[in-house]
Write a protein that holds these residues in place. Sequence first.
Motif, PDB file in Angstrom:
ATOM      1  N   GLY A   1       0.810  -1.132   0.071  1.00 43.59           N
ATOM      2  CA  GLY A   1      -0.021  -0.196   0.120  1.00 43.59           C
ATOM      3  C   GLY A   1       0.892   1.203  -0.076  1.00 43.59           C
ATOM      4  N   ILE A   2       0.103   2.280  -0.111  1.00 45.06           N
ATOM      5  CA  ILE A   2       0.960   3.650   0.036  1.00 45.06           C
ATOM      6  C   ILE A   2       1.427   3.879   1.231  1.00 45.06           C
ATOM      7  N   ASP A   3       0.889   3.400   2.219  1.00 51.10           N
ATOM      8  CA  ASP A   3       1.306   3.587   3.357  1.00 51.10           C
ATOM      9  C   ASP A   3       2.607   3.220   3.872  1.00 51.10           C
TER      10      ASP A   3
ATOM     11  N   TYR B   1      -2.389  14.399   5.284  1.00 54.43           N
ATOM     12  CA  TYR B   1      -2.456  12.902   5.534  1.00 54.43           C
ATOM     13  C   TYR B   1      -1.598  12.556   6.668  1.00 54.43           C
TER      14      TYR B   1
ATOM     15  N   ASN C   1      -6.742  14.274   0.654  1.00 49.72           N
ATOM     16  CA  ASN C   1      -7.405  13.854   1.609  1.00 49.72           C
ATOM     17  C   ASN C   1      -6.752  14.642   2.988  1.00 49.72           C
TER      18      ASN C   1
ATOM     19  N   ASP D   1       1.283  12.004  -3.492  1.00 51.14           N
ATOM     20  CA  ASP D   1       0.154  11.032  -2.975  1.00 51.14           C
ATOM     21  C   ASP D   1      -0.657  11.151  -4.184  1.00 51.14           C
TER      22      ASP D   1
ATOM     23  N   TYR E   1      -6.010   8.876  -4.896  1.00 52.33           N
ATOM     24  CA  TYR E   1      -7.254   9.003  -5.316  1.00 52.33           C
ATOM     25  C   TYR E   1      -7.521   9.388  -6.838  1.00 52.33           C
TER      26      TYR E   1
ATOM     27  N   THR F   1      -2.285   3.222  -5.654  1.00 53.34           N
ATOM     28  CA  THR F   1      -2.765   2.276  -4.740  1.00 53.34           C
ATOM     29  C   THR F   1      -3.862   1.555  -5.171  1.00 53.34           C
TER      30      THR F   1
ATOM     31  N   SER G   1      -6.137   0.359  -3.222  1.00 56.33           N
ATOM     32  CA  SER G   1      -6.993   0.333  -1.937  1.00 56.33           C
ATOM     33  C   SER G   1      -8.323   1.162  -2.441  1.00 56.33           C
ATOM     34  N   LYS G   2      -8.335   2.195  -3.320  1.00 54.69           N
ATOM     35  CA  LYS G   2      -9.255   3.215  -3.283  1.00 54.69           C
ATOM     36  C   LYS G   2     -10.089   2.716  -4.685  1.00 54.69           C
TER      37      LYS G   2
ATOM     38  N   ARG H   1      -4.001  -4.463   0.954  1.00 52.16           N
ATOM     39  CA  ARG H   1      -2.568  -4.057   1.222  1.00 52.16           C
ATOM     40  C   ARG H   1      -1.639  -3.896  -0.016  1.00 52.16           C
TER      41      ARG H   1
HETATM   42  C1  LIG Z   1      -3.799  10.278   0.802  1.00 49.67           C
HETATM   43  C2  LIG Z   1      -3.709   9.061   1.129  1.00 49.67           C
HETATM   44  N1  LIG Z   1      -2.501   8.361   0.981  1.00 49.67           N
HETATM   45  C3  LIG Z   1      -2.648   6.856   1.164  1.00 49.67           C
HETATM   46  C4  LIG Z   1      -3.689   6.268   1.816  1.00 49.67           C
HETATM   47  C5  LIG Z   1      -3.474   4.911   2.159  1.00 49.67           C
HETATM   48  O1  LIG Z   1      -3.224   4.170   1.149  1.00 49.67           O
HETATM   49  P1  LIG Z   1      -2.962   2.507   1.088  1.00 49.67           P
HETATM   50  O2  LIG Z   1      -4.208   1.730   1.258  1.00 49.67           O
HETATM   51  O3  LIG Z   1      -2.343   2.323  -0.304  1.00 49.67           O
HETATM   52  O4  LIG Z   1      -2.049   2.350   1.968  1.00 49.67           O
HETATM   53  C6  LIG Z   1      -4.849   6.790   1.974  1.00 49.67           C
HETATM   54  C7  LIG Z   1      -5.998   6.376   2.527  1.00 49.67           C
HETATM   55  O5  LIG Z   1      -7.038   6.602   3.140  1.00 49.67           O
HETATM   56  C8  LIG Z   1      -5.023   8.302   1.641  1.00 49.67           C
HETATM   57  O6  LIG Z   1      -6.137   8.961   1.865  1.00 49.67           O
END
Ligand SMILES: Cc1ncc(COP(=O)(O)O)c(C=O)c1O
Length: 368
Positions: free
Chosen positions: A91-93, A117, A165, A192, A195, A219, A221-222, A230
């Motif tokens: 994931g990006i995180d 974020y 975000n 990032d 979205y 990601t 995820s979205k 993940r």
């Molecule tokens: C701006 C931003 N970056 C990254 C993420 C997380 O992404 P990932 O699920 O790929 O870790 C979010 C999730 O809410 C987000 O809002």
Amino acid sequence: MSPRFTDLVAHLPASVPFVGPETQERARGRRFRARIGANENGFGPSPLAIEAMRRAAADIWKYADPENHELREAIAARHGVRLDNVVVGEGIDGLLGLAVRLVVAPGTKVVTSLGAYPTFNFHVAGFGGDLVRVPYAHDREDWRGLLDAARQCGAALIYLANPDNPMGTWWPAADIEAMAAAVPERALVCLDEAYVDFMDASLEPRIDIESSRVIRFRTFSKAFGMAGARIGYALGPAGVMREFEKIRNHYGVNLVAQAGALASLGDAGHLPRIRSAVAAARDRIGAIVGTHGLAVLPSATNFVAVDTGRDGAFARRLLDGLLARDVFVRMPGVAPLDRTIRIGCGLDSELDVPAAELPAALDAACQT
Ligand SMILES: Cc1ncc(COP(=O)(O)O)c(C=O)c1O
């Protein structure tokens, strides 16, 4: 005697960027009826991805390909870049943590927006970086202000989410391209784009990834609806991506997620379907809150910032009222963003819950 923690860790506050809805449910002793607070995509993954993940489950005894080769090939083709411009991660995180680790040592300056974020800030704190925060301008991250601040403090890293975000706002491609062209020497930008897939691909910034000082984060995820898997990726100059190889968790991405991500990219109909479902849900949220005199900010994401028109204390009361009525939503942490609450897009059946509960939550917030 306590173990010998590093000074850095010993002095870190025990903070969590986002307390999960499950934690809140355990504390309440009750489930939420609407789960629309974590910017997940309740419309779900592509049916092709679900099928691929089902099949991959039987092979879960294997370690996944640590080079994520097949998936990286598909990602490189999607973006018209080379294989060595792509790193896949948890994931990006997870990838943001690696990007921070690449350049941040104790005292290194890092620039972000005040209220942006928090997981990025969490990683910077974890490596001892020194965060400089630039206020939002008209509910958008101020890219010119971020660059100015980075020049002034000699930042090694600059963070910008586009679309953003927690506000859902965005900059047109031309602005992001101008930002990418003006990154201070020796700095890196973390762009990032969690979205961005909710926007039409023709609106995406065009950045020559090899000659830029930008790492773009994407990601599954979205818009791809696979938050629980993940998996995400970073695109950047090969020379920067090579450094990730030294520190990434080579076996961190799981086999099922790899298969699902690959199949998602092969489903050309998925993103258009999701974009129209999300646009309809955004309109419905606007209509739900509009009935009660609340406005929404324009959004290019799968959530909407609802402007209460009051201060953070009022918005917090409204949020608490919604949580108490089983609606899981979140709100920004700092003024002036905290006059809003963030409502996520979801199925009609989920949005029925805030539609029914908002009047009572608003009454309660007004009376306190
Ligand atoms: C701006 C931003 N970056 C990254 C993420 C997380 O992404 P990932 O699920 O790929 O870790 C979010 C999730 O809410 C987000 O809002």
